[in-house]
Design an enzyme around this catalytic site. Structure first.
Site, PDB file in Angstrom:
ATOM      1  NE  ARG A  40      -3.445  -2.753   0.144  1.00 50.37           N
ATOM      2  CZ  ARG A  40      -3.277  -3.965  -0.419  1.00 50.37           C
ATOM      3  NH1 ARG A  40      -2.207  -4.229  -1.157  1.00 50.37           N
ATOM      4  NH2 ARG A  40      -4.205  -4.895  -0.271  1.00 50.37           N
ATOM      5  CD  GLU A 126       4.145  12.933   9.014  1.00 52.30           C
ATOM      6  OE1 GLU A 126       4.528  13.741   9.876  1.00 52.30           O
ATOM      7  OE2 GLU A 126       4.593  11.779   8.922  1.00 52.30           O
ATOM      8  CD  GLU A 146       0.946   9.258  12.165  1.00 55.17           C
ATOM      9  OE1 GLU A 146      -0.312   9.273  12.137  1.00 55.17           O
ATOM     10  OE2 GLU A 146       1.638   9.651  11.220  1.00 55.17           O
TER      11      GLU A 146
HETATM   12  C1  1HE Z   1       1.788  -2.147   5.672  1.00 55.20           C
HETATM   13  C2  1HE Z   1       1.352  -0.859   5.994  1.00 55.20           C
HETATM   14  C3  1HE Z   1       2.221  -0.040   6.771  1.00 55.20           C
HETATM   15  C4  1HE Z   1      -0.178  -1.821   4.825  1.00 55.20           C
HETATM   16  N1  1HE Z   1       3.402  -0.561   7.148  1.00 55.20           N
HETATM   17  N2  1HE Z   1       2.982  -2.623   6.075  1.00 55.20           N
HETATM   18  N3  1HE Z   1       0.125   3.601   8.935  1.00 55.20           N
HETATM   19  C5  1HE Z   1      -0.944   2.905   9.351  1.00 55.20           C
HETATM   20  O1  1HE Z   1      -1.142   2.682  10.521  1.00 55.20           O
HETATM   21  C6  1HE Z   1      -1.848   2.386   8.275  1.00 55.20           C
HETATM   22  C7  1HE Z   1      -1.763   0.879   8.228  1.00 55.20           C
HETATM   23  N4  1HE Z   1      -2.425   0.320   7.052  1.00 55.20           N
HETATM   24  C8  1HE Z   1      -3.772   0.190   6.947  1.00 55.20           C
HETATM   25  O2  1HE Z   1      -4.528   0.654   7.785  1.00 55.20           O
HETATM   26  C9  1HE Z   1      -4.284  -0.546   5.753  1.00 55.20           C
HETATM   27  O3  1HE Z   1      -3.228  -1.371   5.245  1.00 55.20           O
HETATM   28  C10 1HE Z   1      -4.780   0.363   4.599  1.00 55.20           C
HETATM   29  C11 1HE Z   1      -6.090   1.066   5.040  1.00 55.20           C
HETATM   30  C12 1HE Z   1      -3.763   1.422   4.217  1.00 55.20           C
HETATM   31  C13 1HE Z   1      -5.047  -0.493   3.348  1.00 55.20           C
HETATM   32  O4  1HE Z   1      -5.898  -1.573   3.662  1.00 55.20           O
HETATM   33  P1  1HE Z   1      -5.973  -2.827   2.673  1.00 55.20           P
HETATM   34  O5  1HE Z   1      -7.034  -3.759   3.203  1.00 55.20           O
HETATM   35  O6  1HE Z   1      -6.107  -2.364   1.271  1.00 55.20           O
HETATM   36  O7  1HE Z   1      -4.514  -3.547   2.733  1.00 55.20           O
HETATM   37  P2  1HE Z   1      -3.916  -4.508   3.870  1.00 55.20           P
HETATM   38  O8  1HE Z   1      -4.402  -5.899   3.643  1.00 55.20           O
HETATM   39  O9  1HE Z   1      -4.136  -3.941   5.224  1.00 55.20           O
HETATM   40  O10 1HE Z   1      -2.342  -4.395   3.582  1.00 55.20           O
HETATM   41  C14 1HE Z   1      -1.742  -5.062   2.478  1.00 55.20           C
HETATM   42  C15 1HE Z   1      -0.301  -5.333   2.866  1.00 55.20           C
HETATM   43  O11 1HE Z   1       0.365  -4.096   3.103  1.00 55.20           O
HETATM   44  C16 1HE Z   1      -0.187  -6.117   4.170  1.00 55.20           C
HETATM   45  O12 1HE Z   1       0.994  -6.873   4.097  1.00 55.20           O
HETATM   46  P3  1HE Z   1       0.944  -8.475   3.748  1.00 55.20           P
HETATM   47  O13 1HE Z   1       2.373  -8.883   3.770  1.00 55.20           O
HETATM   48  O14 1HE Z   1       0.086  -9.090   4.813  1.00 55.20           O
HETATM   49  O15 1HE Z   1       0.297  -8.557   2.387  1.00 55.20           O
HETATM   50  C17 1HE Z   1       0.009  -5.027   5.208  1.00 55.20           C
HETATM   51  O16 1HE Z   1       0.675  -5.480   6.369  1.00 55.20           O
HETATM   52  C18 1HE Z   1       0.893  -4.058   4.426  1.00 55.20           C
HETATM   53  N5  1HE Z   1       0.808  -2.709   4.953  1.00 55.20           N
HETATM   54  N6  1HE Z   1       0.131  -0.667   5.462  1.00 55.20           N
HETATM   55  C19 1HE Z   1       3.754  -1.806   6.811  1.00 55.20           C
HETATM   56  N7  1HE Z   1       1.901   1.217   7.105  1.00 55.20           N
HETATM   57  C20 1HE Z   1       7.381   9.692   9.922  1.00 55.20           C
HETATM   58  S1  1HE Z   1       6.312   9.128  11.062  1.00 55.20           S
HETATM   59  C21 1HE Z   1       4.902   8.573  10.236  1.00 55.20           C
HETATM   60  C22 1HE Z   1       4.146   7.684  11.135  1.00 55.20           C
HETATM   61  C23 1HE Z   1       3.073   6.928  10.409  1.00 55.20           C
HETATM   62  O17 1HE Z   1       2.899   7.022   9.229  1.00 55.20           O
HETATM   63  S2  1HE Z   1       2.143   5.917  11.412  1.00 55.20           S
HETATM   64  C24 1HE Z   1       0.877   5.367  10.388  1.00 55.20           C
HETATM   65  C25 1HE Z   1       1.211   4.045   9.765  1.00 55.20           C
END
Ligand code: 1HE
Length: 272
Positions: A40, A126, A146
């Site tokens: 993603r 961001e 976050e």
């Molecule tokens: C990830 C990440 C990620 C997806 N880091 N691997 N950001 C978040 O807390 C958002 C986290 N992500 C989500 O809430 C959802 O993934 C989404 C709403 C963005 C998309 O949902 P969806 O159903 O389309 O995808 P999915 O099944 O959740 O994710 C597909 C894959 O991407 C899956 O990995 P897989 O190996 O199981 O296929 C997920 O683990 C991976 N994935 N998002 C790592 N963020 C400078 S400081 C900034 C601080 C932040 O940004 S904190 C917020 C982080």
């Protein structure tokens, strides 16, 4: 994944492409694509460095840029799998690395239009906030998870997001996990344009193509002087405005454009 064949070989851009940020030129518009849709477009260290490198090394012919994400989402923010146990010093350097990359977007050579769809969350928001114009399609949603993940923004979000939506709304988003949809997002100020699903990229390229026809010094004044003027005390702001206005109007291109209007050769302002 390789940069556009129309571009001269550039090892920095080739490394960026290998790390998940591709660059193609469409005329004078640099189209920058996050290419990590399996995750993603989550921003790992390699992708952050690639973003920095691309925006610091845009081809000379670029006069505007667009940034967008492959797949169903613009960007899922920080790659949480890389969130290691860092001590305070390492954490500061990690955050400062993001600042350098996102400053390269915001304070680079050309205006940047972000084409948003799906998740624009955490570090993805961001990144979007570092762009100058945001175009969001109806599938877009905005969040700052976050707060619920026990961390804090570290990519400039606490500086840039309040400028779009205000400090109180950002605090609410982080305290409560509130998610804004595309409609509400436009209302509160995340995006300047809201368009039908699937059309954000084409609208962004249309806007960037138009921006690319502006006098470069005017674009520079808008992206570099204007944000600084907004932060200066009024008297300093007026002084800076006078300086940048006189620099812009002294350029031969400005003279030619004004002359063209006075001679009836340039477009009038039209009601849309
Ligand atoms: C990830 C990440 C990620 C997806 N880091 N691997 N950001 C978040 O807390 C958002 C986290 N992500 C989500 O809430 C959802 O993934 C989404 C709403 C963005 C998309 O949902 P969806 O159903 O389309 O995808 P999915 O099944 O959740 O994710 C597909 C894959 O991407 C899956 O990995 P897989 O190996 O199981 O296929 C997920 O683990 C991976 N994935 N998002 C790592 N963020 C400078 S400081 C900034 C601080 C932040 O940004 S904190 C917020 C982080």
């Amino acid at each position: 994944m390789t940069p556009s064949p129309s571009l001269a070989p550039n090892p920095i851009l080739e490394r960026a492409a290998a790390n998940g940020v591709a660059l193609d030129m469409q005329g004078a518009v640099a189209v920058v694509r996050l290419c990590r849709q399996a995750k993603r477009n989550a921003l790992n260290d390699g992708l952050i460095e690639a973003l920095r490198d691309v925006f610091q090394n845009l081809p000379a012919q670029a006069r505007a840029a667009v940034i967008h994400g492959e797949g169903d989402h613009f960007c899922a923010g920080l790659d949480l799998s890389e969130l290691k146990e860092r001590d305070a010093g390492e954490g500061i350097h990690h955050s400062r690395g993001w600042h350098v990359a996102l400053n390269a977007v915001e304070q680079g050579r050309v205006p940047v239009v972000a084409a948003l769809h799906g998740a624009v969350v955490g570090g993805g928001l961001e990144l979007a906030s570092a762009s100058h114009i945001r175009v969001a399609d109806e599938s877009t949603f905005y969040a700052l998870p976050e707060g619920t993940r026990g961390i804090f923004v570290g990519g400039g979000g606490s500086v840039r997001v309040p400028k779009l939506i205000g400090t109180a709304r950002m605090i609410d988003m982080m305290l409560t996990g509130r998610v804004y949809d595309a409609h509400e997002g436009e209302r509160v100020g995340f995006a300047q344009y809201r368009v039908p699903t699937g059309t954000a990229l084409s609208k962004a390229i249309e806007l960037a193509t138009r921006i690319a026809t502006n006098a470069p010094l005017t674009n520079f004044a808008l992206t570099h002087a204007m944000p600084r003027i907004a932060e200066q005390p009024a008297d300093h702001g007026l002084f800076t405005e006078a300086l940048i206005a006189s620099i812009a109007q002294a350029a031969p291109e400005a003279k030619a454009r004004v002359r063209a209007f006075l001679e009836g050769k340039a477009a009038k302002v039209q009601k849309s």
